[in-house]
Design a protein around this motif. Sequence first.
Motif, PDB file in Angstrom:
ATOM      1  N   LEU A 206     -38.783 -61.014 -36.732  1.00 63.73           N
ATOM      2  CA  LEU A 206     -39.522 -59.846 -37.160  1.00 63.73           C
ATOM      3  C   LEU A 206     -38.998 -58.957 -38.277  1.00 63.73           C
ATOM      4  O   LEU A 206     -40.106 -58.902 -38.883  1.00 63.73           O
ATOM      5  CB  LEU A 206     -39.180 -58.706 -35.765  1.00 63.73           C
ATOM      6  N   PHE A 207     -37.679 -58.936 -38.373  1.00 62.10           N
ATOM      7  CA  PHE A 207     -37.362 -58.353 -39.653  1.00 62.10           C
ATOM      8  C   PHE A 207     -35.896 -58.580 -39.803  1.00 62.10           C
ATOM      9  O   PHE A 207     -35.210 -58.830 -38.917  1.00 62.10           O
ATOM     10  CB  PHE A 207     -37.544 -56.789 -39.863  1.00 62.10           C
ATOM     11  N   THR A 208     -35.432 -58.650 -41.103  1.00 61.91           N
ATOM     12  CA  THR A 208     -34.145 -58.636 -41.244  1.00 61.91           C
ATOM     13  C   THR A 208     -33.682 -57.574 -42.576  1.00 61.91           C
ATOM     14  O   THR A 208     -34.506 -57.547 -43.405  1.00 61.91           O
ATOM     15  CB  THR A 208     -33.645 -60.101 -42.022  1.00 61.91           C
ATOM     16  N   CYS A 209     -32.793 -56.472 -42.126  1.00 60.66           N
ATOM     17  CA  CYS A 209     -32.576 -55.641 -43.074  1.00 60.66           C
ATOM     18  C   CYS A 209     -31.098 -55.562 -43.598  1.00 60.66           C
ATOM     19  O   CYS A 209     -30.186 -56.300 -42.777  1.00 60.66           O
ATOM     20  CB  CYS A 209     -32.912 -54.253 -42.471  1.00 60.66           C
ATOM     21  N   PHE A 222     -28.879 -49.120 -37.973  1.00 62.13           N
ATOM     22  CA  PHE A 222     -28.879 -50.544 -37.965  1.00 62.13           C
ATOM     23  C   PHE A 222     -27.652 -51.020 -38.223  1.00 62.13           C
ATOM     24  O   PHE A 222     -27.399 -52.172 -37.746  1.00 62.13           O
ATOM     25  CB  PHE A 222     -29.920 -50.951 -38.878  1.00 62.13           C
ATOM     26  N   ALA A 223     -26.809 -50.326 -38.871  1.00 57.85           N
ATOM     27  CA  ALA A 223     -25.438 -51.035 -39.244  1.00 57.85           C
ATOM     28  C   ALA A 223     -24.374 -49.939 -39.178  1.00 57.85           C
ATOM     29  O   ALA A 223     -23.915 -49.213 -40.062  1.00 57.85           O
ATOM     30  CB  ALA A 223     -25.326 -51.169 -40.837  1.00 57.85           C
ATOM     31  N   PRO A 224     -24.041 -49.767 -37.781  1.00 54.31           N
ATOM     32  CA  PRO A 224     -22.963 -48.515 -37.551  1.00 54.31           C
ATOM     33  C   PRO A 224     -21.782 -48.942 -38.099  1.00 54.31           C
ATOM     34  O   PRO A 224     -20.936 -47.722 -38.247  1.00 54.31           O
ATOM     35  CB  PRO A 224     -22.794 -48.997 -35.889  1.00 54.31           C
ATOM     36  N   ALA A 225     -21.266 -49.981 -38.421  1.00 52.71           N
ATOM     37  CA  ALA A 225     -19.693 -50.371 -38.945  1.00 52.71           C
ATOM     38  C   ALA A 225     -20.051 -50.236 -40.708  1.00 52.71           C
ATOM     39  O   ALA A 225     -18.784 -50.777 -41.213  1.00 52.71           O
ATOM     40  CB  ALA A 225     -19.158 -51.556 -38.399  1.00 52.71           C
ATOM     41  N   ALA A 226     -21.030 -49.983 -41.207  1.00 54.59           N
ATOM     42  CA  ALA A 226     -21.315 -50.189 -42.902  1.00 54.59           C
ATOM     43  C   ALA A 226     -20.312 -49.502 -43.449  1.00 54.59           C
ATOM     44  O   ALA A 226     -20.212 -48.196 -43.023  1.00 54.59           O
ATOM     45  CB  ALA A 226     -22.778 -49.968 -43.080  1.00 54.59           C
ATOM     46  N   GLY A 231     -18.319 -53.609 -50.735  1.00 55.05           N
ATOM     47  CA  GLY A 231     -18.832 -54.698 -51.589  1.00 55.05           C
ATOM     48  C   GLY A 231     -19.304 -55.727 -50.599  1.00 55.05           C
ATOM     49  O   GLY A 231     -19.730 -56.807 -51.075  1.00 55.05           O
ATOM     50  N   ILE A 232     -19.763 -55.439 -49.299  1.00 51.66           N
ATOM     51  CA  ILE A 232     -20.236 -56.127 -48.293  1.00 51.66           C
ATOM     52  C   ILE A 232     -21.518 -55.691 -47.830  1.00 51.66           C
ATOM     53  O   ILE A 232     -21.570 -54.585 -47.501  1.00 51.66           O
ATOM     54  CB  ILE A 232     -19.271 -56.499 -47.254  1.00 51.66           C
ATOM     55  N   LEU A 233     -22.662 -56.429 -47.738  1.00 50.49           N
ATOM     56  CA  LEU A 233     -23.751 -56.190 -47.100  1.00 50.49           C
ATOM     57  C   LEU A 233     -23.644 -56.291 -45.607  1.00 50.49           C
ATOM     58  O   LEU A 233     -23.044 -57.379 -45.077  1.00 50.49           O
ATOM     59  CB  LEU A 233     -24.956 -56.949 -47.352  1.00 50.49           C
ATOM     60  N   ASP A 234     -24.098 -55.318 -44.896  1.00 50.60           N
ATOM     61  CA  ASP A 234     -24.067 -55.306 -43.264  1.00 50.60           C
ATOM     62  C   ASP A 234     -25.730 -55.849 -42.984  1.00 50.60           C
ATOM     63  O   ASP A 234     -26.606 -55.019 -43.198  1.00 50.60           O
ATOM     64  CB  ASP A 234     -23.866 -54.266 -42.622  1.00 50.60           C
ATOM     65  N   LEU A 235     -25.903 -56.998 -42.041  1.00 54.62           N
ATOM     66  CA  LEU A 235     -27.308 -57.426 -41.914  1.00 54.62           C
ATOM     67  C   LEU A 235     -27.740 -56.974 -40.286  1.00 54.62           C
ATOM     68  O   LEU A 235     -26.536 -57.195 -39.470  1.00 54.62           O
ATOM     69  CB  LEU A 235     -27.345 -58.693 -42.214  1.00 54.62           C
ATOM     70  N   CYS A 236     -28.784 -56.616 -40.131  1.00 53.00           N
ATOM     71  CA  CYS A 236     -29.520 -56.559 -38.903  1.00 53.00           C
ATOM     72  C   CYS A 236     -30.570 -57.268 -38.864  1.00 53.00           C
ATOM     73  O   CYS A 236     -31.533 -57.216 -39.646  1.00 53.00           O
ATOM     74  CB  CYS A 236     -29.762 -55.168 -38.475  1.00 53.00           C
ATOM     75  N   VAL A 264     -31.081 -59.537 -31.243  1.00 54.94           N
ATOM     76  CA  VAL A 264     -30.692 -58.741 -32.349  1.00 54.94           C
ATOM     77  C   VAL A 264     -29.418 -58.864 -32.844  1.00 54.94           C
ATOM     78  O   VAL A 264     -28.340 -58.876 -32.020  1.00 54.94           O
ATOM     79  CB  VAL A 264     -30.925 -57.057 -31.884  1.00 54.94           C
ATOM     80  N   ASN A 265     -29.186 -59.450 -33.826  1.00 58.44           N
ATOM     81  CA  ASN A 265     -27.830 -59.829 -34.413  1.00 58.44           C
ATOM     82  C   ASN A 265     -27.225 -59.170 -35.676  1.00 58.44           C
ATOM     83  O   ASN A 265     -27.983 -59.415 -36.674  1.00 58.44           O
ATOM     84  CB  ASN A 265     -27.994 -61.469 -34.678  1.00 58.44           C
ATOM     85  N   PRO A 266     -26.036 -59.040 -35.712  1.00 58.63           N
ATOM     86  CA  PRO A 266     -25.360 -58.363 -36.881  1.00 58.63           C
ATOM     87  C   PRO A 266     -24.553 -59.517 -37.626  1.00 58.63           C
ATOM     88  O   PRO A 266     -24.036 -60.589 -37.137  1.00 58.63           O
ATOM     89  CB  PRO A 266     -24.395 -57.708 -36.398  1.00 58.63           C
ATOM     90  N   TYR A 267     -24.749 -59.565 -39.096  1.00 58.09           N
ATOM     91  CA  TYR A 267     -24.079 -60.351 -40.010  1.00 58.09           C
ATOM     92  C   TYR A 267     -23.471 -59.525 -41.098  1.00 58.09           C
ATOM     93  O   TYR A 267     -24.054 -58.471 -41.406  1.00 58.09           O
ATOM     94  CB  TYR A 267     -25.175 -61.548 -40.262  1.00 58.09           C
ATOM     95  N   ARG A 268     -22.713 -60.017 -41.825  1.00 56.92           N
ATOM     96  CA  ARG A 268     -22.006 -59.629 -42.929  1.00 56.92           C
ATOM     97  C   ARG A 268     -21.872 -60.523 -43.911  1.00 56.92           C
ATOM     98  O   ARG A 268     -21.221 -61.741 -43.853  1.00 56.92           O
ATOM     99  CB  ARG A 268     -20.625 -59.030 -42.634  1.00 56.92           C
TER     100      ARG A 268
END
Length: 311
Positions: A206-209, A222-226, A231-236, A264-268
């Motif tokens: 559906l989307f990736t932010c 969307f990124a509670p721990a950002a 220097g790191i992107l938090d992805l949803c 719904v998955n988080p990545y960094r």
Amino acid sequence: MYHILINPASRSGRGHKIWKEQVEPALRRGNIPYRPYFSAKPGDVTRLAEEIARSADTLPIHLIVLGGDGTMNEVLQGLPDTSRAILGYIPTGSSNDLARALHIPTDPTKALDLILHTGCPTSLDMGTVTYPDGSVRHFCVSCGIGYDAAVCEEVLRSRMKKVLNRLGLGKLIYLGVALKQLFAARSISGRLTLDGEAPIDIGNMLFTCCMNHRFEGGGFMFAPAANPADGILDLCSVGDLSKLLILFALPTAFRGKHYRFQGVNPYRARSVLIETGSPMWVHTDGEVVRKASRIQVSCRQHGIWLITPTP
């Protein structure tokens, strides 16, 4: 000397009034040297920021932005070297996600006082989207591909937004467009490659932010721990959910509870390659200029200096 970039159409068309009745009188009372610049159409702020940067005879350049997250985004596109400017932000947009994350006051006079007296320059991350043709777009808060960008794109060209803005009901257009876009969305495959590692398939994406800060879209966490300075992107990334389930999942993102839903998955990552089966809209801080089926998103640490509240 403060260079002040003003979006008079911000805050549902009250940006000019806020400048004339609150911000400018405060500057005059304080005998603060300043020069105002007004935008009249999209792209003006980028052009003005570039002209200010190229004509500046002292560094750093002190820029104050009166507008929304999109106005700040235009400034980033115009500065040849963002590290040579210290930015102040008077948030008068509809989302104000940057101010929300950094606890910058939304009251214009309090935001100005923060810039002039109580705040301190803080080094923050800046994101960059690179397209296959080599063109780039910078972002401060977030970028996204897919549904969230499609909502922004339709709202930006909607005639109804101008009508609702005049009535002070501009946010209603986002709700209507969000529902329309959700049920109109087609199943498109997606793939993420994080920091050059093995690709991750996102079925029916559906989307990736990609987030520097915690919030986008007017308060979706969307990124509670950002951390905006790591220097790191938090992805949803959202995929393989039924549209009915998405209706339940999205409201929980206001409290950062959306990752309880499967799909719904988080990545960094410091850098991510996003590929989709068909071109999808891409936004940077809510600004939409084109579709793409392949984008490279990266994060530059210490990319922006912004005046924020003292810790």
